[in-house]
Design an enzyme around this catalytic site. Structure first.
Site, PDB file in Angstrom:
ATOM      1  N   GLY A 237      27.255  80.524  50.039  1.00 17.97           N
ATOM      2  CA  GLY A 237      28.113  79.724  50.598  1.00 17.97           C
ATOM      3  C   GLY A 237      28.111  78.969  51.469  1.00 17.97           C
ATOM      4  O   GLY A 237      26.570  78.072  51.911  1.00 17.97           O
ATOM      5  N   SER A 238      29.073  78.335  52.399  1.00 20.37           N
ATOM      6  CA  SER A 238      29.091  77.143  53.683  1.00 20.37           C
ATOM      7  C   SER A 238      28.119  78.027  54.788  1.00 20.37           C
ATOM      8  O   SER A 238      28.460  79.406  54.581  1.00 20.37           O
ATOM      9  CB  SER A 238      29.886  76.831  53.489  1.00 20.37           C
ATOM     10  OG  SER A 238      31.470  77.054  54.274  1.00 20.37           O
ATOM     11  N   GLY A 242      29.462  81.937  56.054  1.00 18.47           N
ATOM     12  CA  GLY A 242      28.710  82.230  56.622  1.00 18.47           C
ATOM     13  C   GLY A 242      28.598  83.130  57.865  1.00 18.47           C
ATOM     14  O   GLY A 242      28.320  84.224  58.281  1.00 18.47           O
ATOM     15  N   GLU A 259      22.766  82.644  52.307  1.00 16.71           N
ATOM     16  CA  GLU A 259      22.097  81.789  50.684  1.00 16.71           C
ATOM     17  C   GLU A 259      23.410  79.996  51.496  1.00 16.71           C
ATOM     18  O   GLU A 259      24.338  80.824  50.648  1.00 16.71           O
ATOM     19  CB  GLU A 259      21.942  81.505  49.742  1.00 16.71           C
ATOM     20  CG  GLU A 259      20.966  82.987  49.374  1.00 16.71           C
ATOM     21  CD  GLU A 259      19.763  82.805  49.634  1.00 16.71           C
ATOM     22  OE1 GLU A 259      19.259  81.595  49.826  1.00 16.71           O
ATOM     23  OE2 GLU A 259      18.721  83.313  49.054  1.00 16.71           O
TER      24      GLU A 259
END
Length: 506
Positions: A237-238, A242, A259
């Site tokens: 995700g963004s 994270g 990721e």
């Protein structure tokens, strides 16, 4: 172009789900297709209270699955791959309808699932440890790898099934069950993929609870992140996401595999083949309507060729067929929704305010026909420098063009963003290529020569550095994230010498 009617898309989704073994139960949450902005289906969401029950079932499955020989575990993944081949078109249809990918890209995503199954089957016979020379006579020192535990997967809308499969195929051969929270924007393809794996599990006699999918909102993801029963949390995700996930997992001493964002660039040197370069740029920048984490968002072009490269790319953009992703010939489908469109328009306005010139694109298509679907013309924007808007990822098809004079300057521009996922250089000069690949070259996790920034193969580890999160999925030795390592010392000497010459006699 006439966009497909709602009942046409609903019927296609229902048939694909049925063939994959999903008996859809209607609920209160609509699944909206970006193809026409209309509902495809409705679902009942699970909530945070369902998470611990799922994790407990997975934990019970783990106690059995970890003792199954790895090659036997590989047999399950082999069967899953066979089912994916049989239902490739069904899954691709659901991916196109839910997230707007053109048919070839949707089929390509399912092919990634098949490929990772093949990789994982081979891996099931290659979970190698090592033997290490001991300093003590009559001793053997070695490392062994063991199943880790329950793996939680949180995936994003843009690759609604492939990223889960990267984690799941490898986790299963490593001896780990998986609990999956897919994007709430793409639950249908998730249910279909999970149903195929459930079928393989039943056929192979594997334990129940080995694979589970939880369809729900952010509260489900948050509960998965906080669950102490999750040994590894893999989240896509963004960067903002994270920053929330990483500390929470670390606080309970779990592992995380992140990721996150990408702000990927290509350097174009004067020696580059500009025909090849143009094709590479256009696919990487405009493919998937700019909604890949590896989408090319910046192109850093030598001043001697920047005008020609800009003109070539702009001309190619003007020829791109934009429209329904399920119609033959379309190359650019819709954005996922209105928020993505608004973010694109805001970024273009900010770029203009920071001295940028929109060379081509940025407009909206089919607004009268489908006011709740967001088709856009991919944009090329010339910038005088790498400003704030350029350094920030906008998840839409905006390509910023930046000039450079020296290769050192180009590499510095490539690296001068918070993200570090993918990068490439287009050059006919071997020395330039090697410089870009060197330790003081690109600082990204993926560094390419004479191809674009997107389109990674599963044989190599996928992931990036800096605010991209540092995680690695898919190929190479990414399997080690899903296992725990034990260092073993075996004494067969009949004596008890201590390491480092220590004496301790009683």
């Amino acid at each position: 172009m006439t966009l497909p009617a709602a009942d046409e898309l609903q019927s296609a989704a229902e048939k694909a789900l049925g063939r994959c073994g999903v008996d859809l139960q209607a609920g209160e949450h609509d699944v909206v297709s970006p193809v026409n902005g209309r509902p495809l289906a409705s679902l009942r969401w699970q909530d945070a209270g369902d998470v611990e029950a799922a994790v407990a079932r997975a934990g019970e499955a783990f106690r059995t699955w970890r003792t199954v020989p790895a090659p036997v575990r590989g047999g399950l993944v082999r069967r899953f791959g066979e089912l994916l081949r049989e239902h490739k078109d069904d899954l691709a249809t659901l991916v196109s309808l839910e997230v707007g990918k053109i048919t070839s890209e949707a089929r390509g995503e399912v092919q990634e699932m098949i490929d990772i199954c093949e990789f994982a089957v081979g891996l099931s016979r290659q979970l190698y440890g090592r033997t290490i020379s001991s300093e003590r006579p009559g001793h053997r020192l070695m490392e062994t790898w063991h199943p880790l535990g329950v793996v939680g997967v949180i995936s994003a809308f843009n690759f609604p099934v492939a990223v889960w499969s990267w984690n799941t195929a490898i986790a299963l051969v490593c001896g780990d069950p998986v609990v999956w929270k897919p994007s709430e924007l793409a639950p249908l393809s998730a249910l279909a993929a999970a149903a195929l794996l459930d079928r393989a599990i039943a056929e192979q006699g594997a334990p129940e609870g080995l694979s589970q999918v939880l369809v729900g909102g952010p509260d489900v993801g948050e509960a998965l992140v906080g669950s102490r029963g999750i040994a590894l949390l893999s989240a896509t995700g963004s960067t903002r996401m994270g920053r929330a996930v990483g500390p929470r997992v670390a606080d309970r001493f779990g592992r995380s595999l992140l990721e996150l964002g990408g702000n990927n660039a290509a350097v174009v040197t004067p020696s580059a083949d500009l025909d090849l370069t143009t094709r590479g740029i256009v696919f990487s920048a405009a493919g998937t309507a700019g909604q890949r984490c590896t989408t090319m968002r910046r192109v850093i072009v030598h001043a001697d060729v920047v005008d020609e490269v800009t003109e070539r790319v702009a001309a190619a953009y003007g020829r791109l067929p934009i429209g329904s992703p399920v119609q033959e010939g379309t190359l650019v489908g819709p954005l996922i929704g209105g928020r993505a469109y608004d973010a694109m328009q805001a970024a273009l306005e900010e770029a203009r305010a920071q001295g940028g010139e929109v060379v081509v694109g940025g407009g909206r298509r089919f607004a009268d026909e489908a006011p709740d679907a967001y088709y856009v013309e991919p944009a090329v924007v010339r910038m005088p420098a790498q400003t704030d808007v350029v350094r920030r990822e906008t998840f839409a098809p905006i390509l910023y063009v930046l000039p450079y004079r020296t290769l050192d300057e180009a590499i510095a521009l490539n690296n001068d963003v918070p993200q570090g996922l993918s990068s490439s250089i287009f050059t006919g000069d071997q020395a330039e290529a090697e410089r870009f690949l060197a330790a003081d070259g690109s600082d990204c996790g993926i560094v390419n020569v004479n191809i674009g920034t997107s389109g990674a193969e599963i044989g190599g580890a996928f992931g990036g550095e800096k605010e991209t999160g540092g995680g690695r999925e898919s190929g190479s030795d990414a399997w080690k994230s899903y296992m725990r390592r034990a260092t073993n010392t075996i004494n067969y000497s009949g004596e008890l010498p201590l390491a480092q010459g220590v004496t301790f006699t009683v």
